[in-house]
Design a protein around this motif. Sequence first.
Motif, PDB file in Angstrom:
ATOM      1  N   ARG A  41       0.844  -1.196   0.000  1.00 30.36           N
ATOM      2  CA  ARG A  41       0.000   0.000   0.000  1.00 30.36           C
ATOM      3  C   ARG A  41       0.884   1.253   0.000  1.00 30.36           C
ATOM      4  NH1 ARG A  41      -4.453   0.074   4.278  1.00 30.36           N
ATOM      5  NH2 ARG A  41      -5.160   1.641   2.822  1.00 30.36           N
ATOM      6  N   VAL A  42       0.348   2.314  -0.550  1.00 32.04           N
ATOM      7  CA  VAL A  42       1.070   3.580  -0.581  1.00 32.04           C
ATOM      8  C   VAL A  42       1.014   4.224   0.800  1.00 32.04           C
ATOM      9  CG1 VAL A  42      -0.892   5.017  -1.297  1.00 32.04           C
ATOM     10  CG2 VAL A  42       1.433   5.671  -1.964  1.00 32.04           C
ATOM     11  N   THR A  43       2.016   5.019   1.109  1.00 31.32           N
ATOM     12  CA  THR A  43       2.040   5.743   2.384  1.00 31.32           C
ATOM     13  C   THR A  43       1.768   7.220   2.151  1.00 31.32           C
ATOM     14  OG1 THR A  43       4.407   6.226   2.261  1.00 31.32           O
ATOM     15  CG2 THR A  43       3.766   4.149   3.341  1.00 31.32           C
ATOM     16  N   SER A  44       1.324   7.879   3.200  1.00 38.74           N
ATOM     17  CA  SER A  44       1.092   9.321   3.085  1.00 38.74           C
ATOM     18  C   SER A  44       2.406  10.048   2.824  1.00 38.74           C
ATOM     19  CB  SER A  44       0.396   9.852   4.336  1.00 38.74           C
ATOM     20  OG  SER A  44       1.160   9.577   5.487  1.00 38.74           O
ATOM     21  N   GLU A  45       3.501   9.532   3.349  1.00 40.37           N
ATOM     22  CA  GLU A  45       4.811  10.159   3.116  1.00 40.37           C
ATOM     23  C   GLU A  45       5.201  10.109   1.642  1.00 40.37           C
ATOM     24  OE1 GLU A  45       4.382   8.897   7.291  1.00 40.37           O
ATOM     25  OE2 GLU A  45       4.255   7.746   5.428  1.00 40.37           O
ATOM     26  N   ALA A  46       4.963   8.980   1.001  1.00 37.90           N
ATOM     27  CA  ALA A  46       5.282   8.860  -0.428  1.00 37.90           C
ATOM     28  C   ALA A  46       4.401   9.790  -1.260  1.00 37.90           C
ATOM     29  CB  ALA A  46       5.115   7.412  -0.892  1.00 37.90           C
ATOM     30  N   LEU A  47       3.143   9.895  -0.887  1.00 37.82           N
ATOM     31  CA  LEU A  47       2.243  10.799  -1.609  1.00 37.82           C
ATOM     32  C   LEU A  47       2.653  12.254  -1.415  1.00 37.82           C
ATOM     33  CD1 LEU A  47      -1.071   8.915  -0.925  1.00 37.82           C
ATOM     34  CD2 LEU A  47      -0.037   9.293  -3.169  1.00 37.82           C
ATOM     35  N   GLN A  52       5.156  17.223  -3.653  1.00 38.30           N
ATOM     36  CA  GLN A  52       6.231  18.209  -3.749  1.00 38.30           C
ATOM     37  C   GLN A  52       6.818  18.247  -5.158  1.00 38.30           C
ATOM     38  OE1 GLN A  52       9.007  17.333  -0.577  1.00 38.30           O
ATOM     39  NE2 GLN A  52       7.407  17.493   0.971  1.00 38.30           N
ATOM     40  N   ILE A  53       6.930  17.091  -5.778  1.00 35.58           N
ATOM     41  CA  ILE A  53       7.428  17.034  -7.158  1.00 35.58           C
ATOM     42  C   ILE A  53       6.429  17.706  -8.103  1.00 35.58           C
ATOM     43  CG2 ILE A  53       7.895  15.450  -9.079  1.00 35.58           C
ATOM     44  CD1 ILE A  53       9.128  13.560  -6.911  1.00 35.58           C
ATOM     45  N   ALA A  54       5.152  17.445  -7.902  1.00 39.02           N
ATOM     46  CA  ALA A  54       4.122  18.068  -8.740  1.00 39.02           C
ATOM     47  C   ALA A  54       4.154  19.584  -8.603  1.00 39.02           C
ATOM     48  CB  ALA A  54       2.743  17.523  -8.380  1.00 39.02           C
ATOM     49  N   GLU A  55       4.309  20.070  -7.376  1.00 34.06           N
ATOM     50  CA  GLU A  55       4.400  21.521  -7.167  1.00 34.06           C
ATOM     51  C   GLU A  55       5.610  22.102  -7.889  1.00 34.06           C
ATOM     52  OE1 GLU A  55       2.333  22.864  -3.014  1.00 34.06           O
ATOM     53  OE2 GLU A  55       4.387  22.179  -2.925  1.00 34.06           O
ATOM     54  N   ALA A  56       6.742  21.430  -7.761  1.00 33.60           N
ATOM     55  CA  ALA A  56       7.965  21.910  -8.408  1.00 33.60           C
ATOM     56  C   ALA A  56       7.828  21.928  -9.928  1.00 33.60           C
ATOM     57  CB  ALA A  56       9.155  21.042  -7.998  1.00 33.60           C
ATOM     58  N   ALA A  57       6.970  21.061 -10.450  1.00 39.35           N
ATOM     59  CA  ALA A  57       6.747  20.990 -11.896  1.00 39.35           C
ATOM     60  C   ALA A  57       5.659  21.958 -12.354  1.00 39.35           C
ATOM     61  CB  ALA A  57       6.378  19.569 -12.293  1.00 39.35           C
ATOM     62  N   GLY A  58       5.138  22.765 -11.413  1.00 38.81           N
ATOM     63  CA  GLY A  58       4.104  23.730 -11.779  1.00 38.81           C
ATOM     64  C   GLY A  58       2.727  23.120 -11.905  1.00 38.81           C
ATOM     65  N   ARG A  59       2.461  22.037 -11.183  1.00 37.53           N
ATOM     66  CA  ARG A  59       1.168  21.349 -11.248  1.00 37.53           C
ATOM     67  C   ARG A  59       0.485  21.390  -9.877  1.00 37.53           C
ATOM     68  NH1 ARG A  59       1.252  16.661 -14.892  1.00 37.53           N
ATOM     69  NH2 ARG A  59      -0.981  17.026 -14.841  1.00 37.53           N
ATOM     70  N   PRO A  60       0.028  22.575  -9.446  1.00 39.08           N
ATOM     71  CA  PRO A  60      -0.538  22.714  -8.098  1.00 39.08           C
ATOM     72  C   PRO A  60      -1.808  21.888  -7.871  1.00 39.08           C
ATOM     73  CG  PRO A  60      -0.942  24.701  -9.372  1.00 39.08           C
ATOM     74  CD  PRO A  60      -0.011  23.836 -10.186  1.00 39.08           C
ATOM     75  N   LEU A  62      -2.545  18.934  -9.181  1.00 35.48           N
ATOM     76  CA  LEU A  62      -2.100  17.560  -8.954  1.00 35.48           C
ATOM     77  C   LEU A  62      -1.517  17.422  -7.554  1.00 35.48           C
ATOM     78  CD1 LEU A  62      -1.573  14.671  -9.837  1.00 35.48           C
ATOM     79  CD2 LEU A  62       0.544  15.478 -10.946  1.00 35.48           C
ATOM     80  N   ALA A  63      -0.731  18.406  -7.137  1.00 35.52           N
ATOM     81  CA  ALA A  63      -0.150  18.378  -5.792  1.00 35.52           C
ATOM     82  C   ALA A  63      -1.250  18.326  -4.734  1.00 35.52           C
ATOM     83  CB  ALA A  63       0.753  19.587  -5.572  1.00 35.52           C
ATOM     84  N   GLU A  64      -2.293  19.126  -4.912  1.00 41.10           N
ATOM     85  CA  GLU A  64      -3.394  19.135  -3.951  1.00 41.10           C
ATOM     86  C   GLU A  64      -4.126  17.796  -3.951  1.00 41.10           C
ATOM     87  OE1 GLU A  64      -5.824  20.614  -0.913  1.00 41.10           O
ATOM     88  OE2 GLU A  64      -3.859  21.237  -1.645  1.00 41.10           O
ATOM     89  N   ASN A  65      -4.335  17.205  -5.117  1.00 41.06           N
ATOM     90  CA  ASN A  65      -4.977  15.890  -5.194  1.00 41.06           C
ATOM     91  C   ASN A  65      -4.143  14.842  -4.463  1.00 41.06           C
ATOM     92  OD1 ASN A  65      -7.146  16.814  -6.661  1.00 41.06           O
ATOM     93  ND2 ASN A  65      -6.310  16.211  -8.633  1.00 41.06           N
ATOM     94  N   LEU A  66      -2.840  14.887  -4.635  1.00 39.21           N
ATOM     95  CA  LEU A  66      -1.965  13.933  -3.959  1.00 39.21           C
ATOM     96  C   LEU A  66      -1.999  14.124  -2.448  1.00 39.21           C
ATOM     97  CD1 LEU A  66       0.954  14.050  -6.508  1.00 39.21           C
ATOM     98  CD2 LEU A  66      -0.401  12.019  -5.954  1.00 39.21           C
TER      99      LEU A  66
END
Length: 126
Positions: A41-47, A52-60, A62-66
Amino acid sequence: MVDYPLAEKIPERLKTPTGLAFTEITLEAVLDGRVTMEDLRVTSEALELQAQIAEAAGRPQLAENLRRAAELVNVPEERILEIYSALRPGRATRSGLLALAAELEARYGAARCATLIREAAEVAAP
């Protein structure tokens, strides 16, 4: 973006929900029974790292969804399906959605998800 993809760039920072290191998930470990379904299962830390990667890529968005997904990691799957059903058009009343938002926030600490459901209650439910 330098840490993407996480599994290749920073595998040492990834752990399973049981605390097993990501690099310890191997076919041999699965066959030996050292890896369980809980470890997959995925962890909240990995998400959060993905956010943070999505934010850095200019995808706010997606970052909020994650980040909302990270809040749901500890919510039982059955409850998530009930929430999904309640959010479908015509399935819940405004007060029902507001109660659901309050539960998510109080019981699971899912403030972002609660905010989203409150917004849905304002526009979608009578």
